[in-house]
Every structure is written in C-alpha cells, then in structure tokens.
Design an enzyme around this catalytic site. Sequence first.
Site, PDB file in Angstrom:
ATOM      1  N   HIS A   1      -1.386  -1.284  -4.065  1.00 32.86           N
ATOM      2  CA  HIS A   1      -2.652  -0.949  -3.414  1.00 32.86           C
ATOM      3  C   HIS A   1      -2.711   0.567  -3.216  1.00 32.86           C
ATOM      4  O   HIS A   1      -1.805   1.165  -2.637  1.00 32.86           O
ATOM      5  CB  HIS A   1      -2.716  -1.677  -2.071  1.00 32.86           C
ATOM      6  CG  HIS A   1      -3.996  -1.546  -1.329  1.00 32.86           C
ATOM      7  ND1 HIS A   1      -5.098  -2.334  -1.596  1.00 32.86           N
ATOM      8  CD2 HIS A   1      -4.360  -0.751  -0.291  1.00 32.86           C
ATOM      9  CE1 HIS A   1      -6.073  -2.027  -0.753  1.00 32.86           C
ATOM     10  NE2 HIS A   1      -5.661  -1.055   0.048  1.00 32.86           N
TER      11      HIS A   1
ATOM     12  N   GLY B   1       1.231  -2.162   4.051  1.00 29.90           N
ATOM     13  CA  GLY B   1       1.788  -0.824   3.899  1.00 29.90           C
ATOM     14  C   GLY B   1       3.076  -0.686   4.680  1.00 29.90           C
ATOM     15  O   GLY B   1       4.182  -0.777   4.125  1.00 29.90           O
TER      16      GLY B   1
ATOM     17  N   GLY C   1      -8.978   3.735   7.501  1.00 27.90           N
ATOM     18  CA  GLY C   1      -8.720   5.161   7.703  1.00 27.90           C
ATOM     19  C   GLY C   1      -7.253   5.509   7.858  1.00 27.90           C
ATOM     20  O   GLY C   1      -6.819   6.555   7.405  1.00 27.90           O
ATOM     21  N   PHE C   2      -6.494   4.613   8.469  1.00 28.16           N
ATOM     22  CA  PHE C   2      -5.092   4.939   8.753  1.00 28.16           C
ATOM     23  C   PHE C   2      -4.204   3.709   8.598  1.00 28.16           C
ATOM     24  O   PHE C   2      -4.625   2.593   8.913  1.00 28.16           O
ATOM     25  CB  PHE C   2      -4.950   5.492  10.180  1.00 28.16           C
ATOM     26  CG  PHE C   2      -5.713   6.756  10.380  1.00 28.16           C
ATOM     27  CD1 PHE C   2      -5.152   7.992  10.045  1.00 28.16           C
ATOM     28  CD2 PHE C   2      -7.018   6.733  10.834  1.00 28.16           C
ATOM     29  CE1 PHE C   2      -5.877   9.167  10.183  1.00 28.16           C
ATOM     30  CE2 PHE C   2      -7.757   7.904  10.982  1.00 28.16           C
ATOM     31  CZ  PHE C   2      -7.179   9.127  10.658  1.00 28.16           C
TER      32      PHE C   2
ATOM     33  N   ASP D   1      -4.958   3.570  -1.653  1.00 26.88           N
ATOM     34  CA  ASP D   1      -6.037   3.869  -0.710  1.00 26.88           C
ATOM     35  C   ASP D   1      -6.629   5.245  -0.986  1.00 26.88           C
ATOM     36  O   ASP D   1      -5.976   6.267  -0.790  1.00 26.88           O
ATOM     37  CB  ASP D   1      -5.482   3.851   0.723  1.00 26.88           C
ATOM     38  CG  ASP D   1      -5.193   2.442   1.202  1.00 26.88           C
ATOM     39  OD1 ASP D   1      -6.086   1.588   1.075  1.00 26.88           O
ATOM     40  OD2 ASP D   1      -4.073   2.203   1.696  1.00 26.88           O
TER      41      ASP D   1
ATOM     42  N   MET E   1      -9.208   7.906   0.222  1.00 23.82           N
ATOM     43  CA  MET E   1     -10.014   8.285   1.393  1.00 23.82           C
ATOM     44  C   MET E   1     -10.550   9.697   1.190  1.00 23.82           C
ATOM     45  O   MET E   1      -9.826  10.576   0.715  1.00 23.82           O
ATOM     46  CB  MET E   1      -9.146   8.250   2.653  1.00 23.82           C
ATOM     47  CG  MET E   1      -8.436   6.926   2.883  1.00 23.82           C
ATOM     48  SD  MET E   1      -7.646   6.906   4.494  1.00 23.82           S
ATOM     49  CE  MET E   1      -6.657   5.396   4.357  1.00 23.82           C
TER      50      MET E   1
ATOM     51  N   SER F   1       0.843  -1.196   0.000  1.00 22.80           N
ATOM     52  CA  SER F   1       0.000   0.000   0.000  1.00 22.80           C
ATOM     53  C   SER F   1       0.877   1.244   0.000  1.00 22.80           C
ATOM     54  O   SER F   1       1.671   1.462   0.921  1.00 22.80           O
ATOM     55  CB  SER F   1      -0.890   0.010   1.240  1.00 22.80           C
ATOM     56  OG  SER F   1      -1.472   1.291   1.379  1.00 22.80           O
TER      57      SER F   1
ATOM     58  N   GLY G   1      -2.430  -3.970   9.137  1.00 24.77           N
ATOM     59  CA  GLY G   1      -1.591  -4.635  10.140  1.00 24.77           C
ATOM     60  C   GLY G   1      -0.974  -5.938   9.677  1.00 24.77           C
ATOM     61  O   GLY G   1      -0.640  -6.797  10.500  1.00 24.77           O
TER      62      GLY G   1
ATOM     63  N   ASP H   1      -6.481  -6.518   4.684  1.00 19.51           N
ATOM     64  CA  ASP H   1      -5.830  -5.214   4.625  1.00 19.51           C
ATOM     65  C   ASP H   1      -5.804  -4.605   6.024  1.00 19.51           C
ATOM     66  O   ASP H   1      -6.863  -4.384   6.617  1.00 19.51           O
ATOM     67  CB  ASP H   1      -6.628  -4.332   3.655  1.00 19.51           C
ATOM     68  CG  ASP H   1      -6.058  -2.929   3.494  1.00 19.51           C
ATOM     69  OD1 ASP H   1      -4.951  -2.667   3.996  1.00 19.51           O
ATOM     70  OD2 ASP H   1      -6.744  -2.099   2.852  1.00 19.51           O
TER      71      ASP H   1
ATOM     72  N   HIS I   1      -8.510   0.878  -3.607  1.00 21.09           N
ATOM     73  CA  HIS I   1      -9.386   0.633  -2.449  1.00 21.09           C
ATOM     74  C   HIS I   1     -10.095   1.941  -2.116  1.00 21.09           C
ATOM     75  O   HIS I   1      -9.470   2.860  -1.586  1.00 21.09           O
ATOM     76  CB  HIS I   1      -8.524   0.137  -1.273  1.00 21.09           C
ATOM     77  CG  HIS I   1      -9.295  -0.066   0.000  1.00 21.09           C
ATOM     78  ND1 HIS I   1      -8.664  -0.236   1.219  1.00 21.09           N
ATOM     79  CD2 HIS I   1     -10.628  -0.145   0.252  1.00 21.09           C
ATOM     80  CE1 HIS I   1      -9.580  -0.399   2.163  1.00 21.09           C
ATOM     81  NE2 HIS I   1     -10.774  -0.349   1.618  1.00 21.09           N
TER      82      HIS I   1
ATOM     83  N   MET J   1     -11.558  -6.225   5.946  1.00 22.80           N
ATOM     84  CA  MET J   1     -10.619  -5.311   6.621  1.00 22.80           C
ATOM     85  C   MET J   1     -10.180  -5.903   7.954  1.00 22.80           C
ATOM     86  O   MET J   1     -11.009  -6.356   8.745  1.00 22.80           O
ATOM     87  CB  MET J   1     -11.280  -3.949   6.871  1.00 22.80           C
ATOM     88  CG  MET J   1     -11.503  -3.095   5.625  1.00 22.80           C
ATOM     89  SD  MET J   1     -10.010  -2.714   4.698  1.00 22.80           S
ATOM     90  CE  MET J   1      -9.048  -1.778   5.891  1.00 22.80           C
TER      91      MET J   1
ATOM     92  N   MET K   1     -12.249   4.148  -0.009  1.00 25.97           N
ATOM     93  CA  MET K   1     -12.867   4.381   1.300  1.00 25.97           C
ATOM     94  C   MET K   1     -13.571   5.728   1.208  1.00 25.97           C
ATOM     95  O   MET K   1     -13.134   6.734   1.784  1.00 25.97           O
ATOM     96  CB  MET K   1     -11.793   4.361   2.397  1.00 25.97           C
ATOM     97  CG  MET K   1     -11.315   2.945   2.703  1.00 25.97           C
ATOM     98  SD  MET K   1      -9.722   2.940   3.522  1.00 25.97           S
ATOM     99  CE  MET K   1      -8.665   3.083   2.082  1.00 25.97           C
TER     100      MET K   1
HETATM  101  C1  DX5 Z   1      -6.148   1.397   5.971  1.00 27.71           C
HETATM  102  C2  DX5 Z   1      -5.784   1.151   4.537  1.00 27.71           C
HETATM  103  C3  DX5 Z   1      -4.672   0.193   4.382  1.00 27.71           C
HETATM  104  C4  DX5 Z   1      -3.350   0.680   4.926  1.00 27.71           C
HETATM  105  C5  DX5 Z   1      -2.611  -0.532   5.449  1.00 27.71           C
HETATM  106  O1  DX5 Z   1      -7.369   2.019   6.061  1.00 27.71           O
HETATM  107  O2  DX5 Z   1      -6.887   0.630   3.838  1.00 27.71           O
HETATM  108  O3  DX5 Z   1      -4.514  -0.198   3.032  1.00 27.71           O
HETATM  109  O4  DX5 Z   1      -2.546   1.309   3.954  1.00 27.71           O
HETATM  110  O5  DX5 Z   1      -1.476  -0.095   6.122  1.00 27.71           O
HETATM  111  P1  DX5 Z   1      -0.685  -1.028   7.160  1.00 27.71           P
HETATM  112  O6  DX5 Z   1      -0.194  -2.224   6.403  1.00 27.71           O
HETATM  113  O7  DX5 Z   1       0.403  -0.142   7.635  1.00 27.71           O
HETATM  114  O8  DX5 Z   1      -1.676  -1.426   8.238  1.00 27.71           O
HETATM  115 ZN    ZN Z   2      -6.489  -0.284   1.843  1.00 27.00          ZN
END
Ligand code: DX5
Ligand code: ZN
Length: 222
Positions: free
Chosen positions: A31, A195, A140-141, A33, A35, A8, A175, A173, A64, A135, A66
């Site tokens: 990937h 990510g 979000g983060f 994201d 948002m 990501s 952690g 997706d 993705h 998820m 969001m």
């Molecule tokens: C979170 C995103 C993820 C994020 C994953 O809302 O959708 O794609 O980038 O990041 P890590 O791998 O650091 O949890």
């Molecule tokens: Zn994502």
Amino acid sequence: MSVRINPSILAADFANLESELRRIASADLVHVDIMDNHFVPNLTFGLPMVERLQEVSPIPLDVHLMIDDPDRWATGFAEAGAFSVTFHAEATRDPVALARRLRKKGARAGIAIKPATDPSSYLDSLAEFDQILVMTVEPGFGGQSFRESTMPHLRLVANAVRAAKVDVWLQVDGGITENTIVLAAENGADTFVAGSSVFHSDNPGLAIAGLRAAATSATHAH
Ligand code: DX5
Ligand code: ZN
C-alpha cells in the site's frame, strides 16, 4: 472468501525502501500512500517514487491517493504500472468517469471515503469499481487508533456489494492490528491495510501471518 493483507510503506524506513519491500514479500500488495499537503495536511511521495517502487517491488502496488484533483493525476499512477489506484470520493468531480479511465489504463479502480462520508450515493454504481476503501481513521497520518464508529458504513457497503453480486474488494485502512482486524472482517472487509502493526514489529512476515490468520478466522465465522 480470500483475505488480502496490504502493508503500508508509510510506516517503513524511507532510507531503505527496497529492503523494506523484501521484508513484506509474503503480503498480497504493498500500500502506497500519496499525500499532497492539500487534501490532507501531510506530504509523502509522488509519481517518480511510485515508478521506482514499481520496478523493485516483489509484490504489486496498491496506490492510495489522498490528493486534490485526482481527475487530473490518477491515471499517471496507472500508467506507472500500479495494480490498483484508489482516489477519494470527496476529491473527485466524477468518480465513475475516473474509474473508467483507470480501468482503461489497466489498473483496478478504487474509491475511498473518509469516516464522515456517507457511502450511500456510491452504492448504485458499485460495478464501476474494483475496490471500495472505507477509511477507519481520518486520512493523513499513520499510527492512529482504529475508529469503531466507521463500522456501520463498512457494513452498509458490504451488504450492498453482496446484494449486487459484484466482485468488489472491500478495503479498510487505519489502525489495523490483530485485534481491530477481527471487527473489520466481521463487518465485511476482505482487504486490510496495515502500516504500524507490520513495519513496527520485529518480524513483519510474522505480523502479516498473524493478521491474515485473525482476519481469515473472523471471516469464516460469519
Ligand atoms: C493514513 C494512511 C494509511 C496509514 C495506515 O492516512 O492512509 O494507509 O499508512 O497506517 P496505520 O496502519 O499505522 O494506521
Ligand atoms: Zn492508505
């Protein structure tokens, strides 16, 4: 069964995205994201950014969304050339109709669920989707901890995909590390977004290989 690793770029250096993409060229997809500061309390990239990434990326884009109202915005990302476009079940009025419109534009159609969303109501129409994203953090983060509590939903979807004998990728997706990827793979995931564990490592290529090896051995052990 093959395993896909999708880094990501939320965790990449935004001032050097083209060279960051080159560092992950051994991955399967990148990937992206999106948002909107409404569906999630954070703001990232829009369509013009995706159009430019599409031009320079050595690997296909896994978008993705969001965002609120994907029924209105999602097909634009398919028109930009994204290989895959995933929208959130919680945000769309008619997931099957939207998936069909995405496929018509030539993209793979994905549906995502937040940790608290019960996937049961989507399991009757699995063939309408190319990917289900469960998820493993609250969207979000980046940089959050993997939630083991999401594994029963993942398992439920994996069993339904197997029973329906459909070719639907099962993505996780949030952690994902060399440790947590094992649990996700054991519970049926085959497509892994990562990510922080890729971009915050000294050698993203090695991190991708490590994730791939861990997921592959966990997948084959079952
Ligand atoms: C979170 C995103 C993820 C994020 C994953 O809302 O959708 O794609 O980038 O990041 P890590 O791998 O650091 O949890
Ligand atoms: Zn994502």
